[in-house]
Motif scaffolding. Structure first.
Motif, PDB file in Angstrom:
ATOM      1  N   GLU A  19       0.927  -1.317   0.031  1.00 45.58           N
ATOM      2  CA  GLU A  19      -0.197  -0.047  -0.105  1.00 45.58           C
ATOM      3  C   GLU A  19       0.693   1.226  -0.037  1.00 45.58           C
ATOM      4  O   GLU A  19       0.292   2.369  -0.065  1.00 45.58           O
ATOM      5  N   SER A  37       1.730   5.729   3.741  1.00 47.46           N
ATOM      6  CA  SER A  37       0.344   5.659   3.462  1.00 47.46           C
ATOM      7  C   SER A  37      -0.570   6.516   4.147  1.00 47.46           C
ATOM      8  O   SER A  37      -0.382   6.307   5.328  1.00 47.46           O
ATOM      9  N   VAL A  38      -1.418   7.158   3.675  1.00 45.95           N
ATOM     10  CA  VAL A  38      -2.346   7.929   4.608  1.00 45.95           C
ATOM     11  C   VAL A  38      -3.559   8.330   3.490  1.00 45.95           C
ATOM     12  O   VAL A  38      -3.376   8.409   2.490  1.00 45.95           O
ATOM     13  N   ASN A  39      -4.646   8.587   3.937  1.00 52.93           N
ATOM     14  CA  ASN A  39      -5.939   9.056   3.094  1.00 52.93           C
ATOM     15  C   ASN A  39      -5.791  10.613   2.981  1.00 52.93           C
ATOM     16  O   ASN A  39      -6.788  11.347   3.477  1.00 52.93           O
ATOM     17  N   ALA A  40      -4.697  10.934   2.628  1.00 53.02           N
ATOM     18  CA  ALA A  40      -4.688  12.523   2.351  1.00 53.02           C
ATOM     19  C   ALA A  40      -3.372  12.678   1.253  1.00 53.02           C
ATOM     20  O   ALA A  40      -2.896  11.942   0.558  1.00 53.02           O
ATOM     21  N   ASP A  41      -3.387  13.984   1.004  1.00 56.10           N
ATOM     22  CA  ASP A  41      -2.523  14.378   0.179  1.00 56.10           C
ATOM     23  C   ASP A  41      -1.039  14.990   0.721  1.00 56.10           C
ATOM     24  O   ASP A  41      -1.009  15.900   1.643  1.00 56.10           O
ATOM     25  N   ASN A  60      -6.443  17.734   2.425  1.00 53.22           N
ATOM     26  CA  ASN A  60      -7.688  16.915   1.985  1.00 53.22           C
ATOM     27  C   ASN A  60      -7.637  15.675   3.010  1.00 53.22           C
ATOM     28  O   ASN A  60      -7.770  14.654   2.178  1.00 53.22           O
ATOM     29  N   THR A  61      -7.319  15.617   4.207  1.00 53.59           N
ATOM     30  CA  THR A  61      -6.940  14.650   5.030  1.00 53.59           C
ATOM     31  C   THR A  61      -8.306  14.104   5.458  1.00 53.59           C
ATOM     32  O   THR A  61      -9.132  14.928   6.034  1.00 53.59           O
ATOM     33  N   HIS A  62      -8.356  12.890   5.504  1.00 56.84           N
ATOM     34  CA  HIS A  62      -9.768  12.032   6.088  1.00 56.84           C
ATOM     35  C   HIS A  62      -9.171  11.401   7.170  1.00 56.84           C
ATOM     36  O   HIS A  62      -8.114  10.986   7.238  1.00 56.84           O
ATOM     37  N   SER A  64      -7.772   8.471   9.097  1.00 59.30           N
ATOM     38  CA  SER A  64      -7.187   7.295   8.370  1.00 59.30           C
ATOM     39  C   SER A  64      -5.813   7.011   9.567  1.00 59.30           C
ATOM     40  O   SER A  64      -5.578   7.653  10.568  1.00 59.30           O
TER      41      SER A  64
END
Length: 154
Positions: A19, A37-41, A60-62, A64
């Motif tokens: 991932e 790995s992270v749900n962000a830019d 744009n962090t969610h 995660s």
């Protein structure tokens, strides 16, 4: 008639290495790949030599889990005791130490903008060659000034 449905959870094991994507960190002309790995830019990564830390800028962090694979060449901590700050607040983390680095994992809430990982050593800001040139120039300047002001008369 009673109908019972049993839900059997299924777990899919995906290795963290599959991932991870990499960010190129350039420090003093040297390039380092930092897998993460992270749900962000990830918009930036930088080394702060004064605080012995690695800074990561996010957008744009969610909610995660962030995973960073940190090479010992860039940052390390005595007894693997890092401090992880998410938007300036210390957070708990899991650490998997390895021979060449440490994989660190922690929760990142939505709207996070900055992550800071503090160790006890980060890559030096000035390479050894620059320091040696500075020392040679200092010695030369002192020697020439003594000669000029008559301290070395023949």
């Amino acid at each position: 008639m009673i109908c019972l449905a049993f839900l059997i959870p299924s777990f899919v094991w995906v290795s963290a290495e599959e991932e991870l994507i990499s960010h190129l960190l350039v420090v003093d002309g040297n390039s380092y790949e930092i897998p993460y790995s992270v749900n962000a830019d990830v918009i930036a990564m930088a080394v702060d030599t004064e605080l012995d830390s690695l800074l990561v800028g996010l957008e744009n962090t969610h909610d995660s889990i962030m995973i960073l694979d940190l090479p010992h060449d860039i940052i390390r901590a005595e007894e693997n005791k890092f401090a992880v700050l998410v938007n300036g607040v210390e957070t708990e983390y899991k650490l998997l130490p390895g021979p060449d680095g440490s994989m660190i994992e922690f929760f990142v809430p939505a709207f996070t903008e900055e992550v800071e990982i503090i160790g006890t050593f980060v890559i030096p800001e000035f390479p050894l060659g620059v320091m040696m040139i500075s020392i040679i120039l200092l010695i030369t300047t002192i020697s020439l000034s003594r000669y000029r002001f008559g301290l070395f008369r023949l």
